[in-house]
Design a protein around this motif. Structure first.
Motif, PDB file in Angstrom:
ATOM      1  N   LEU A 114      -8.425  39.914  29.449  1.00  0.00           N
ATOM      2  CA  LEU A 114      -7.473  38.994  28.836  1.00  0.00           C
ATOM      3  C   LEU A 114      -7.448  39.129  27.324  1.00  0.00           C
ATOM      4  O   LEU A 114      -8.465  39.473  26.710  1.00  0.00           O
ATOM      5  CB  LEU A 114      -7.838  37.541  29.189  1.00  0.00           C
ATOM      6  CG  LEU A 114      -7.532  37.051  30.599  1.00  0.00           C
ATOM      7  CD1 LEU A 114      -8.021  35.621  30.755  1.00  0.00           C
ATOM      8  CD2 LEU A 114      -6.042  37.140  30.882  1.00  0.00           C
ATOM      9  N   ALA A 118      -5.729  33.867  25.551  1.00  0.00           N
ATOM     10  CA  ALA A 118      -5.875  33.455  26.950  1.00  0.00           C
ATOM     11  C   ALA A 118      -7.324  33.084  27.260  1.00  0.00           C
ATOM     12  O   ALA A 118      -7.590  32.152  28.029  1.00  0.00           O
ATOM     13  CB  ALA A 118      -5.393  34.562  27.874  1.00  0.00           C
ATOM     14  N   LEU A 207     -14.423  37.999  30.693  1.00  0.00           N
ATOM     15  CA  LEU A 207     -12.965  37.980  30.695  1.00  0.00           C
ATOM     16  C   LEU A 207     -12.388  38.819  29.567  1.00  0.00           C
ATOM     17  O   LEU A 207     -11.328  39.439  29.728  1.00  0.00           O
ATOM     18  CB  LEU A 207     -12.453  36.538  30.565  1.00  0.00           C
ATOM     19  CG  LEU A 207     -12.811  35.562  31.681  1.00  0.00           C
ATOM     20  CD1 LEU A 207     -12.248  34.190  31.382  1.00  0.00           C
ATOM     21  CD2 LEU A 207     -12.304  36.071  33.026  1.00  0.00           C
ATOM     22  N   LEU A 283      -1.207  33.569  29.823  1.00  0.00           N
ATOM     23  CA  LEU A 283      -1.689  34.712  30.610  1.00  0.00           C
ATOM     24  C   LEU A 283      -0.705  35.875  30.546  1.00  0.00           C
ATOM     25  O   LEU A 283       0.514  35.677  30.483  1.00  0.00           O
ATOM     26  CB  LEU A 283      -1.897  34.287  32.063  1.00  0.00           C
ATOM     27  CG  LEU A 283      -2.914  33.159  32.288  1.00  0.00           C
ATOM     28  CD1 LEU A 283      -2.923  32.750  33.763  1.00  0.00           C
ATOM     29  CD2 LEU A 283      -4.305  33.582  31.843  1.00  0.00           C
ATOM     30  N   TRP A 287      -1.513  39.156  35.308  1.00  0.00           N
ATOM     31  CA  TRP A 287      -2.303  38.048  35.856  1.00  0.00           C
ATOM     32  C   TRP A 287      -1.394  37.061  36.581  1.00  0.00           C
ATOM     33  O   TRP A 287      -1.714  36.603  37.681  1.00  0.00           O
ATOM     34  CB  TRP A 287      -3.069  37.337  34.742  1.00  0.00           C
ATOM     35  CG  TRP A 287      -4.356  38.030  34.371  1.00  0.00           C
ATOM     36  CD1 TRP A 287      -4.505  39.333  34.027  1.00  0.00           C
ATOM     37  CD2 TRP A 287      -5.654  37.440  34.322  1.00  0.00           C
ATOM     38  NE1 TRP A 287      -5.830  39.617  33.745  1.00  0.00           N
ATOM     39  CE2 TRP A 287      -6.555  38.460  33.921  1.00  0.00           C
ATOM     40  CE3 TRP A 287      -6.155  36.178  34.548  1.00  0.00           C
ATOM     41  CZ2 TRP A 287      -7.928  38.239  33.758  1.00  0.00           C
ATOM     42  CZ3 TRP A 287      -7.524  35.934  34.391  1.00  0.00           C
ATOM     43  CH2 TRP A 287      -8.399  36.970  34.003  1.00  0.00           C
TER      44      TRP A 287
END
Length: 499
Positions: A114, A118, A207, A283, A287
């Motif tokens: 990400l 995000a 992430l 996002l 995603w």
């Protein structure tokens, strides 16, 4: 990928639990099974049961009851809500909101990492879930990407129940769990709220970079050693995420921020930006596409379609086409040695849970005893203070009484002295009058003889002035009587001499 794996019900599975119709199996493990179910209104739920096969022991029932109690205390938008539970049923069960969404681990594996914005958005939602859990006195103890689902409205933290009521031991840690475990947990020390913050920091790092915050060239034991020492590898962490993630990974739990601070920091960073809490604003499309596929699959499940569809690949497949039901799997052969080992491991876990529960009760009893002892000590201290105050007041009263008595004694002495002085002055006056009378008497016979008159018939004897009675005093009848006696004696003597 069309959505979550839902296997058909087996021959030993119940058709209903409570008011819920079971549609299929979502997961199965040594402690029980999780079913996908639907109520009369068509709402999907995940029904968790304790040991779908076999007799439920008292220890397991108590643990499940405790899990239900913990889950029912939590009411947050960012957790799965408990709808209904029957922990005392023959087959204990708990119905939780079914969340048709992928986990963070699946999203990273399938759709990549990400951007920083995000990651911050996900950090805020997860931190808010931890604020709720910690506010209820619940420590998750196993926060990781697999236990965070992501529908478009925001993250949902799951699996904070009885399976993690005890601290993880080294023998139960897996590679996927070790990478997100705090150093104190990896060393076998008790978990705290700060442990969840460390796990959140490791999850956010995953992430952003797609890997744990450690070197990747280690096996399970090597990774465990890195975690225990807090030996981090943060190379590649974006600068805009350093202030968010690095404090969470502090080796000292006291130096880690609390979730409320992380949530306030994120909200402060949104100042001046359009307000939007939904995932589409934060996002990337890859995603949201995967999340949308899960939503469509959830709608199919609500209609009764999609049972038996597996995770066939990373590409989203339309879930609107009807699919057949996979036939029930054949029986699985289990060797006696494996069954014995599994049963022994299950007994050991149950015993550990009992020991932890007893230790918790003992700690609570010790805290209660300590509180009672403090209350008794404070009560005894207050009683001593009251006694000392009463003694002080009594002493002051005695001192005032003694002062009054001393003042009265001094007054009586003063009155008696004054009476004595008056009596002495009166006696002196009478003695002076007596002396003058004797002098006159000595001169009177000679004068009478020269005149040829008898002194006794010439003139009557002068009468002495009657003495004045002394004023009555408070000195008592004794002193007044003595005074009068002296006065009368002097008068009698003067009369006798004159006559």
């Amino acid at each position: 990928m069309t959505g979550a794996q839902v296997d058909p019900l087996g021959s030993g599975d119940p058709a209903t639990l409570g008011r819920y119709e079971l549609l299929g199996r979502l997961a199965s493990g040594g402690m029980g099974r999780i079913y996908l179910a639907r109520d009369a209104d068509g709402q999907l739920v995940a029904v968790k049961t304790l040991l779908a096969e076999g007799v439920v022991s008292d220890v397991e029932r108590r643990r499940f009851t405790r899990e239900v109690g913990l889950a029912q205390r939590v009411d947050s938008t960012f957790t799965a809500r408990v709808r209904e539970a029957a922990p005392r049923a023959e087959k204990p069960w708990m119905a939780i909101d079914y969340i048709a969404a992928p986990s963070l681990s699946e999203l990273v594996r399938t759709a990549g990492v990400l951007p920083a914005s995000a990651v911050q958005w996900l950090a805020a939602g997860t931190a808010e879930a931890l604020v709720t859990l910690h506010g209820e006195g619940i420590i998750h103890r196993d926060l990781k990407p697999q236990n965070i689902l992501l529908p478009l409205p925001g993250p949902r933290v799951i699996d904070f129940g009885i399976s993690h009521a005890n601290d993880l031991t080294r023998t139960s840690l897996t590679l996927g769990t070790i990478a997100f475990t705090s150093p104190e947990q990896a060393r076998g020390e008790p978990s705290t709220e700060a442990s969840d913050v460390y796990s959140l920091g490791a999850t956010l790092f995953h992430l952003a970079l797609g890997r744990p915050p450690y070197r990747a060239d280690s096996d399970t034991l090597g990774l465990l050693a890195q975690v225990q020492r807090g030996q981090l590898d943060l190379d590649g962490l974006p600068k805009e995420l350093t202030n968010l993630i690095r404090p969470c990974l502090a080796a000292d739990p006291a130096e880690r921020p609390v979730p409320a601070e992380m949530l306030a920091r994120f909200r402060q960073s949104l100042a001046g930006l359009p307000v939007s809490q939904g995932g589409r604003r934060w996002l990337p499309p890859r995603w949201t596409d995967l999340i949308g596929a899960y939503e469509r699959h959830g709608r199919d499940l609500a209609r009764g379609a999609g049972i038996g569809v597996g995770d066939t690949g990373p590409v989203g497949v339309a879930g609107d086409q009807p699919t057949g039901v996979v036939p029930p799997p054949g029986p699985t052969l289990v060797l006696p040695e494996e069954r014995e080992q599994a049963e022994r491991a299950e007994r050991e876990r149950a015993e550990q849970a009992d020991r932890a529960e007893r230790a918790e009760r003992e700690r609570a009893e010790q805290a209660g005893r300590a509180a009672r002892e403090r209350a008794q000590q404070e009560q005894a201290l207050r009683a001593r203070e009251r006694r000392r105050e009463e003694e002080r007041k009594k002493q002051q009263k005695k001192e005032r009484k003694r002062a009054q008595q001393e003042a009265e004694r001094q007054r009586r002495e003063r009155v008696e002295n004054e009476e004595r002085e008056r009596a002495e002055k009166e006696a002196a006056r009478l003695r002076a009058a007596e002396a003058r009378a004797r002098q006159r008497a000595s001169r009177t016979p000679a004068a009478s003889a020269s005149a040829g008159l008898s002194p006794r018939t010439d003139r009557p004897a002068p009468r002495p002035a009657p003495p004045r009675a002394p004023a009555p005093t408070r000195s008592g009848r004794g002193s007044a009587f003595v005074t009068w006696l002296v006065v009368l004696s002097v008068v009698a003597l003067v009369v006798w001499l004159v006559s």
